[in-house]
Enzyme design. Structure first.
Site, PDB file in Angstrom:
ATOM      1  CB  SER A  44      -0.884  -0.003   1.255  1.00  0.00           C
ATOM      2  OG  SER A  44      -1.457   1.264   1.497  1.00  0.00           O
ATOM      3  CE1 TYR A  77      -3.956  -2.193   5.651  1.00  0.00           C
ATOM      4  CE2 TYR A  77      -3.097  -0.097   4.846  1.00  0.00           C
ATOM      5  CZ  TYR A  77      -3.699  -1.318   4.601  1.00  0.00           C
ATOM      6  OH  TYR A  77      -4.050  -1.670   3.313  1.00  0.00           O
TER       7      TYR A  77
END
Length: 271
Positions: free
Chosen positions: A153, A166
């Site tokens: 990501s 995350y």
């Protein structure tokens, strides 16, 4: 998926004879990845935690004449990962592509972060991909070829408030790919990661519902901050995974592909 449906008759079997595991395939990007792999000729094994959505994905794939094995798996549990890989290999006759897609992305401020949340995110987003990689490698060595792809990501590149854990797991996957790529290169096993920007997926819609008083405005803001003026579609991200799963990318390993529409370069954060 409309875009894939339109190209159904022009697919050139880029993944013929490929046997692919996709984790987190219950909906959204994971479902799109599984469908794209199958549409390009691969056999597919999928897992997720939600029986209902996993069954829906399985039905979609079977209706498209894709050979698929599915199983509900809690990827926080090592034995369930081991069993799923063994059963997938038995169904497909081997394994030469692994897509570590499953992830959780809770949003919480640092001072309210609990150890339970930390453990959950690390277990799903980082520990599980390591275990899946460990389990598939012996089979890939037998086949003499393999492609392992981690769903990373832009959060693994840029800093974002309230999703730092995350982001840390995604940065960890980038590093993991580089290290394992060097270890596995002599066996013709490639390891890479792909870092999308914002994707029009159920995860995005859940995120804005939970964290914005005006979800529609928030979605427009996510599109605005991407240089191309829109977030990515699931199909656009899936196409990148198809490329790395295929033999067309035989010389690409230890690499992170930013499939983010230029977001990381611009680096503007949503308001």
């Amino acid at each position: 998926m409309e875009a894939i449906e339109k190209t159904k008759n022009t697919v050139q079997n880029r993944l013929q004879n490929k046997k692919v595991i996709v984790t987190g395939a219950g909906n959204g990007i994971g479902r799109g990845l599984a469908e794209a792999m199958g549409m390009h000729g691969a056999k597919v094994a999928i897992c997720a935690t939600n029986p209902k959505t996993l069954s829906e994905t399985e039905e979609i794939l079977k209706n498209s004449n894709i050979e698929v094995f599915s199983k509900v798996v809690d990827i926080r549990i090592e034995d369930e990962i081991i069993d799923f890989v063994k059963e997938s290999v038995a169904f497909m006759g081997g394994i030469n592509v692994l897509i570590n897609n499953a992830a959780v992305m809770p949003s919480t401020r640092l001072e309210t972060l609990t150890s339970e949340t930390i453990d959950h995110v690390l277990s799903v987003n980082l520990r599980a991909p390591i275990l899946f990689t460990r389990e598939v490698v012996p089979y890939m060595k037998e086949e003499g070829v393999g492609s392992i792809i981690h769903m990373s990501s832009v959060t693994g590149h840029n800093g974002f408030p309230e999703v730092a854990i995350y982001g840390a797991t995604k940065g960890g996957l980038n590093s993991l790919a580089r290290g394992h790529a060097m270890e596995l290169a002599p066996y013709n096993i490639r390891v890479n990661s792909i870092s999308p920007g914002t994707v029009d997926s159920p995860m995005l819609h859940r995120f804005v519902q939970e964290n914005s008083s005006n979800p529609e405005k928030a979605l427009l803001e996510f599109s605005r901050i991407h240089p191309r003026g829109t977030v990515a579609s699931v199909e656009e991200v899936a196409n990148t995974f198809v490329f790395l799963a295929s033999d067309e990318s035989a010389n690409i390993t230890a690499t992170d592909i930013r499939c983010d529409g230029g977001y990381c370069v611009q680096g503007v954060q949503p308001k």
